[in-house]
Design an enzyme around this catalytic site. Structure first.
Site, mmCIF file in Angstrom:
data_model
loop_
_atom_site.group_PDB
_atom_site.id
_atom_site.type_symbol
_atom_site.label_atom_id
_atom_site.label_comp_id
_atom_site.label_asym_id
_atom_site.label_seq_id
_atom_site.Cartn_x
_atom_site.Cartn_y
_atom_site.Cartn_z
ATOM 1 N N ASP A 49 0.835 -1.205 0.000
ATOM 2 C CA ASP A 49 0.000 0.000 0.000
ATOM 3 C C ASP A 49 0.866 1.250 0.000
ATOM 4 O O ASP A 49 0.896 2.033 0.964
ATOM 5 C CB ASP A 49 -0.964 -0.025 1.189
ATOM 6 C CG ASP A 49 -1.993 -1.133 1.077
ATOM 7 O OD1 ASP A 49 -2.331 -1.497 -0.065
ATOM 8 O OD2 ASP A 49 -2.438 -1.642 2.111
ATOM 9 N N LYS A 58 0.770 -7.939 -2.812
ATOM 10 C CA LYS A 58 -0.437 -7.431 -3.466
ATOM 11 C C LYS A 58 -0.187 -6.036 -4.007
ATOM 12 O O LYS A 58 0.251 -5.150 -3.273
ATOM 13 C CB LYS A 58 -1.612 -7.393 -2.481
ATOM 14 C CG LYS A 58 -2.919 -6.865 -3.108
ATOM 15 C CD LYS A 58 -4.081 -6.950 -2.128
ATOM 16 C CE LYS A 58 -4.098 -5.817 -1.126
ATOM 17 N NZ LYS A 58 -4.498 -4.517 -1.740
ATOM 18 N N ASP A 93 -4.633 -6.602 -7.486
ATOM 19 C CA ASP A 93 -5.927 -6.342 -6.842
ATOM 20 C C ASP A 93 -6.585 -5.113 -7.474
ATOM 21 O O ASP A 93 -6.550 -4.019 -6.917
ATOM 22 C CB ASP A 93 -5.684 -6.137 -5.346
ATOM 23 C CG ASP A 93 -6.953 -5.821 -4.568
ATOM 24 O OD1 ASP A 93 -8.040 -6.201 -5.027
ATOM 25 O OD2 ASP A 93 -6.831 -5.187 -3.496
ATOM 26 N N LEU A 94 -7.224 -5.319 -8.643
ATOM 27 C CA LEU A 94 -7.866 -4.211 -9.347
ATOM 28 C C LEU A 94 -9.384 -4.238 -9.236
ATOM 29 O O LEU A 94 -10.058 -3.283 -9.615
ATOM 30 C CB LEU A 94 -7.448 -4.205 -10.821
ATOM 31 C CG LEU A 94 -5.955 -4.006 -11.089
ATOM 32 C CD1 LEU A 94 -5.685 -3.954 -12.597
ATOM 33 C CD2 LEU A 94 -5.426 -2.751 -10.411
ATOM 34 N N LYS A 95 -9.939 -5.358 -8.775
ATOM 35 C CA LYS A 95 -11.382 -5.471 -8.523
ATOM 36 C C LYS A 95 -12.213 -5.000 -9.732
ATOM 37 O O LYS A 95 -13.095 -4.138 -9.604
ATOM 38 C CB LYS A 95 -11.789 -4.663 -7.287
ATOM 39 C CG LYS A 95 -11.098 -5.068 -5.991
ATOM 40 C CD LYS A 95 -11.610 -4.242 -4.823
ATOM 41 C CE LYS A 95 -10.942 -4.582 -3.511
ATOM 42 N NZ LYS A 95 -9.555 -4.093 -3.448
ATOM 43 N N ASP A 126 -17.414 -4.238 -14.564
ATOM 44 C CA ASP A 126 -17.914 -3.515 -15.739
ATOM 45 C C ASP A 126 -18.742 -4.505 -16.555
ATOM 46 O O ASP A 126 -18.990 -5.624 -16.111
ATOM 47 C CB ASP A 126 -16.736 -2.955 -16.557
ATOM 48 C CG ASP A 126 -17.088 -1.635 -17.249
ATOM 49 O OD1 ASP A 126 -18.157 -1.588 -17.900
ATOM 50 O OD2 ASP A 126 -16.309 -0.671 -17.154
ATOM 51 N N THR A 177 -14.241 -5.958 3.320
ATOM 52 C CA THR A 177 -14.117 -6.113 4.770
ATOM 53 C C THR A 177 -14.323 -4.791 5.500
ATOM 54 O O THR A 177 -14.361 -4.763 6.734
ATOM 55 C CB THR A 177 -12.745 -6.712 5.151
ATOM 56 O OG1 THR A 177 -11.711 -5.987 4.490
ATOM 57 C CG2 THR A 177 -12.675 -8.171 4.744
ATOM 58 N N ARG A 230 -0.896 -3.001 6.864
ATOM 59 C CA ARG A 230 -0.271 -2.107 7.835
ATOM 60 C C ARG A 230 0.520 -2.833 8.920
ATOM 61 O O ARG A 230 1.528 -2.317 9.409
ATOM 62 C CB ARG A 230 -1.341 -1.224 8.484
ATOM 63 C CG ARG A 230 -2.041 -0.271 7.504
ATOM 64 C CD ARG A 230 -3.102 0.533 8.249
ATOM 65 N NE ARG A 230 -3.818 1.453 7.388
ATOM 66 C CZ ARG A 230 -5.014 1.204 6.866
ATOM 67 N NH1 ARG A 230 -5.618 0.054 7.109
ATOM 68 N NH2 ARG A 230 -5.610 2.102 6.100
#
Length: 236
Positions: A10, A31, A58-60, A63, A121, A213
């Site tokens: 992240d 990720k 992780d592009l989710k 469409d 989540t 984190r």
């Protein structure tokens, strides 16, 4: 499928990513999410792969089926190990995503595993009911999405640890249950609502855990990673 803890990178820049990764002397499973991918583009994937690390992209995607199929056809060429869509896109979209991955995977390489996001989540049952107008329990919504994903031919889902056991009962032990929201004891939940420790995740039937984190913001990320790995149970 690789069962190492997945480290969520992240970060917003390549510089931060490689400053973090060079602390480790071992292959990792990491990720790459939207923030990093959209800032740095496909080159960041190639560079991380060149270091020997496995990647969950992780592009989710969510469409219309044809758009998702075309996008997956292109993303397959990056050689990532795991990729995802939103189950809310429906069965046809998920099937199209799988078709795109199969078409785009380079000959002789393994197709990336494809999983579907059920409910984030960070989502509570109250929020789901009020804002998504899904008038059922959160658990029932997640199980429904998991069954849709399995019937569409996907390899698994993203879910919270709290739903992993029920998904295993509904979809089988081999069906991937990738669980974010992992924290060490005493760690802050931040914006996550459904969180758990690595050992509890294993007890509940999670097949992969995603940790952000608790590792990347630790004073010593390498020590934190190995703590998580030990609690999770390594590659067993």
């Amino acid at each position: 499928m690789n069962t190492q803890p997945i480290i969520a990178l992240d970060f917003s820049s390549k510089k931060e990513v490689f400053a973090f990764l060079t602390q480790f002397n071992e292959p990792l499973f990491v990720k790459v999410g939207m923030e990093l991918y959209l800032q740095e583009g496909p080159s960041i994937i190639k560079e991380i792969k060149a270091m020997g690390h496995a990647i969950f992209l992780d592009l989710k995607l969510h469409d219309i089926p044809n758009t998702v199929k075309s996008a997956m056809r292109g993303l397959a060429k990056l050689g990532v190990d795991l990729i995802n869509v939103h189950a809310a896109g429906g069965s046809r979209m998920m099937t199209a995503a799988l078709e795109g991955l199969e078409e785009g995977t380079v000959a002789g390489q393994r197709r990336p595993a494809l999983i579907a996001v059920t409910q984030l989540t960070s989502t509570t049952e109250e929020q789901m009911q009020q804002e998504q107008n899904i008038m059922t329990s959160l658990d029932a919504s997640v199980i429904n999405y998991a069954i849709l994903a399995k019937n569409a031919g996907l390899d698994g889902v993203v879910c919270s640890v709290l739903e992993a056991h029920d998904i295993e009962k509904a979809c089988g032990k081999a069906f991937l249950k990738v669980t974010p929201g992992i924290r060490l004891v005493g760690g802050e939940a931040h914006d996550q609502k459904r969180v758990a420790t690595p050992n509890f995740a294993k007890e509940q039937g999670a097949t992969q855990i995603v940790v952000g984190r608790a590792i990347v913001q630790a004073e010593n990320p390498v020590v934190a990673y190995h703590t998580v790995e030990q609690l999770w149970g390594g590659n067993q």
